[in-house]
Design a protein around this motif. Sequence first.
Motif, PDB file in Angstrom:
ATOM      1  N   ASN A   2       0.744  -1.490  -0.060  1.00  0.00           N
ATOM      2  CA  ASN A   2      -0.082   0.031   0.126  1.00  0.00           C
ATOM      3  C   ASN A   2       0.825   1.214   0.263  1.00  0.00           C
ATOM      4  OD1 ASN A   2      -2.164   1.874   0.117  1.00  0.00           O
ATOM      5  ND2 ASN A   2      -2.487   1.381   1.951  1.00  0.00           N
ATOM      6  N   GLU A   3       1.969   1.178   0.640  1.00  0.00           N
ATOM      7  CA  GLU A   3       2.809   2.038   0.704  1.00  0.00           C
ATOM      8  C   GLU A   3       3.339   2.325  -0.488  1.00  0.00           C
ATOM      9  OE1 GLU A   3       5.619   2.007   3.571  1.00  0.00           O
ATOM     10  OE2 GLU A   3       4.214   1.764   5.226  1.00  0.00           O
ATOM     11  N   ASN A   4       3.497   1.253  -0.993  1.00  0.00           N
ATOM     12  CA  ASN A   4       4.112   1.499  -2.879  1.00  0.00           C
ATOM     13  C   ASN A   4       3.512   2.537  -3.505  1.00  0.00           C
ATOM     14  OD1 ASN A   4       6.996   0.741  -1.828  1.00  0.00           O
ATOM     15  ND2 ASN A   4       6.128  -1.419  -2.397  1.00  0.00           N
ATOM     16  N   PHE A   5       2.786   2.016  -3.976  1.00  0.00           N
ATOM     17  CA  PHE A   5       1.544   2.363  -4.708  1.00  0.00           C
ATOM     18  C   PHE A   5       0.992   4.177  -4.086  1.00  0.00           C
ATOM     19  CE2 PHE A   5      -3.336   3.493  -5.125  1.00  0.00           C
ATOM     20  CZ  PHE A   5      -3.606   3.373  -6.492  1.00  0.00           C
ATOM     21  N   GLN A   6       1.122   4.296  -3.123  1.00  0.00           N
ATOM     22  CA  GLN A   6       1.105   5.690  -2.825  1.00  0.00           C
ATOM     23  C   GLN A   6       2.047   6.472  -2.802  1.00  0.00           C
ATOM     24  OE1 GLN A   6       0.188   5.567   1.522  1.00  0.00           O
ATOM     25  NE2 GLN A   6      -2.520   5.533   1.135  1.00  0.00           N
ATOM     26  N   ALA A   7       3.555   5.901  -2.894  1.00  0.00           N
ATOM     27  CA  ALA A   7       4.155   6.635  -3.921  1.00  0.00           C
ATOM     28  C   ALA A   7       4.625   6.660  -5.047  1.00  0.00           C
ATOM     29  CB  ALA A   7       5.907   5.963  -2.938  1.00  0.00           C
ATOM     30  N   ILE A   8       4.273   5.512  -5.812  1.00  0.00           N
ATOM     31  CA  ILE A   8       3.772   5.814  -7.083  1.00  0.00           C
ATOM     32  C   ILE A   8       2.981   6.739  -7.330  1.00  0.00           C
ATOM     33  CG2 ILE A   8       3.126   4.613  -9.394  1.00  0.00           C
ATOM     34  CD1 ILE A   8       4.209   2.545  -8.536  1.00  0.00           C
ATOM     35  N   LEU A   9       1.643   6.749  -6.828  1.00  0.00           N
ATOM     36  CA  LEU A   9       0.331   7.908  -7.013  1.00  0.00           C
ATOM     37  C   LEU A   9       0.835   8.940  -6.717  1.00  0.00           C
ATOM     38  CD1 LEU A   9      -2.669   8.276  -7.946  1.00  0.00           C
ATOM     39  CD2 LEU A   9      -2.650   7.917  -5.471  1.00  0.00           C
ATOM     40  N   LEU A  10       1.960   9.550  -5.744  1.00  0.00           N
ATOM     41  CA  LEU A  10       2.427  10.980  -5.380  1.00  0.00           C
ATOM     42  C   LEU A  10       3.255  11.076  -6.843  1.00  0.00           C
ATOM     43  CD1 LEU A  10       2.566  10.536  -1.784  1.00  0.00           C
ATOM     44  CD2 LEU A  10       1.029  12.229  -3.249  1.00  0.00           C
ATOM     45  N   ASN A  11       4.125  10.371  -7.232  1.00  0.00           N
ATOM     46  CA  ASN A  11       5.281  10.634  -8.021  1.00  0.00           C
ATOM     47  C   ASN A  11       4.414  11.072  -9.652  1.00  0.00           C
ATOM     48  OD1 ASN A  11       7.299  10.567  -6.947  1.00  0.00           O
ATOM     49  ND2 ASN A  11       7.732   8.699  -6.570  1.00  0.00           N
ATOM     50  N   LEU A  13       1.105  11.470 -10.008  1.00  0.00           N
ATOM     51  CA  LEU A  13      -0.363  12.537  -9.638  1.00  0.00           C
ATOM     52  C   LEU A  13       0.365  14.026 -11.040  1.00  0.00           C
ATOM     53  CD1 LEU A  13      -3.465  12.753  -9.337  1.00  0.00           C
ATOM     54  CD2 LEU A  13      -2.529  13.557  -7.571  1.00  0.00           C
ATOM     55  N   PRO A  14       1.103  14.501  -9.878  1.00  0.00           N
ATOM     56  CA  PRO A  14       1.686  16.081 -10.670  1.00  0.00           C
ATOM     57  C   PRO A  14       1.748  15.655 -12.756  1.00  0.00           C
ATOM     58  CG  PRO A  14       3.378  15.128  -8.728  1.00  0.00           C
ATOM     59  CD  PRO A  14       2.666  13.956  -9.032  1.00  0.00           C
ATOM     60  N   LEU A  15       2.430  14.850 -13.057  1.00  0.00           N
ATOM     61  CA  LEU A  15       2.680  14.489 -14.277  1.00  0.00           C
ATOM     62  C   LEU A  15       1.543  14.841 -15.227  1.00  0.00           C
ATOM     63  CD1 LEU A  15       4.892  14.100 -16.838  1.00  0.00           C
ATOM     64  CD2 LEU A  15       4.428  11.357 -16.750  1.00  0.00           C
ATOM     65  N   LEU A  16       0.164  13.879 -14.345  1.00  0.00           N
ATOM     66  CA  LEU A  16      -1.321  14.070 -14.989  1.00  0.00           C
ATOM     67  C   LEU A  16      -1.440  14.844 -15.543  1.00  0.00           C
ATOM     68  CD1 LEU A  16      -2.432  10.400 -13.855  1.00  0.00           C
ATOM     69  CD2 LEU A  16      -1.295  10.942 -15.987  1.00  0.00           C
ATOM     70  N   ALA A  17      -1.762  15.913 -13.536  1.00  0.00           N
ATOM     71  CA  ALA A  17      -2.453  17.674 -13.782  1.00  0.00           C
ATOM     72  C   ALA A  17      -1.519  17.735 -14.905  1.00  0.00           C
ATOM     73  CB  ALA A  17      -2.114  17.309 -12.539  1.00  0.00           C
ATOM     74  N   ILE A  18      -0.044  17.985 -14.931  1.00  0.00           N
ATOM     75  CA  ILE A  18       0.895  18.845 -16.264  1.00  0.00           C
ATOM     76  C   ILE A  18       0.206  18.508 -17.762  1.00  0.00           C
ATOM     77  CG2 ILE A  18       2.716  18.990 -17.104  1.00  0.00           C
ATOM     78  CD1 ILE A  18       3.812  19.031 -14.384  1.00  0.00           C
ATOM     79  N   ILE A  19      -0.389  17.279 -17.850  1.00  0.00           N
ATOM     80  CA  ILE A  19      -0.235  16.661 -18.905  1.00  0.00           C
ATOM     81  C   ILE A  19      -2.021  17.047 -19.218  1.00  0.00           C
ATOM     82  CG2 ILE A  19      -1.582  14.860 -20.088  1.00  0.00           C
ATOM     83  CD1 ILE A  19       0.877  12.989 -19.188  1.00  0.00           C
ATOM     84  N   VAL A  20      -3.237  17.331 -18.842  1.00  0.00           N
ATOM     85  CA  VAL A  20      -4.505  18.360 -18.806  1.00  0.00           C
ATOM     86  C   VAL A  20      -4.733  19.503 -18.394  1.00  0.00           C
ATOM     87  CG1 VAL A  20      -6.444  17.916 -16.857  1.00  0.00           C
ATOM     88  CG2 VAL A  20      -5.338  16.217 -17.027  1.00  0.00           C
ATOM     89  N   ILE A  21      -3.805  20.227 -18.261  1.00  0.00           N
ATOM     90  CA  ILE A  21      -3.557  21.480 -18.370  1.00  0.00           C
ATOM     91  C   ILE A  21      -2.634  22.317 -19.446  1.00  0.00           C
ATOM     92  CG2 ILE A  21      -2.467  23.602 -17.665  1.00  0.00           C
ATOM     93  CD1 ILE A  21      -2.266  22.095 -14.198  1.00  0.00           C
TER      94      ILE A  21
END
Length: 91
Positions: A2-11, A13-21
């Motif tokens: 679960n901690e690995n998934f959260q770490a991957i998601l945190l890494n 998520l900003p990239l996906l936000a930049i792509i959407v913007i």
Amino acid sequence: MNENFQAILLNVLPLLAIIVIAYFAMIRPQQKRNQKQNALINNLQKGDRVITVGGIHGTVKSTGAQTITLMVGRNQELTFDKLAIRDKRPS
């Protein structure tokens, strides 16, 4: 795990936000401009007054599949690619 998934998601998520913007700030407006330009070019008819990208004002004499012939003066015709038409002037 679960901690690995959260770490991957945190890494990721900003990239996906930049792509959407980037999509909504740059790509989508360009697509809308292209659609508007294509509609303008496809709806040109004989007698329409237009402006080319080079700033030449003229009246549509005839249109072909890829070209358009403009009357720009007394008995002066110029042939352009349809993509050279920038805008349509009010009649």
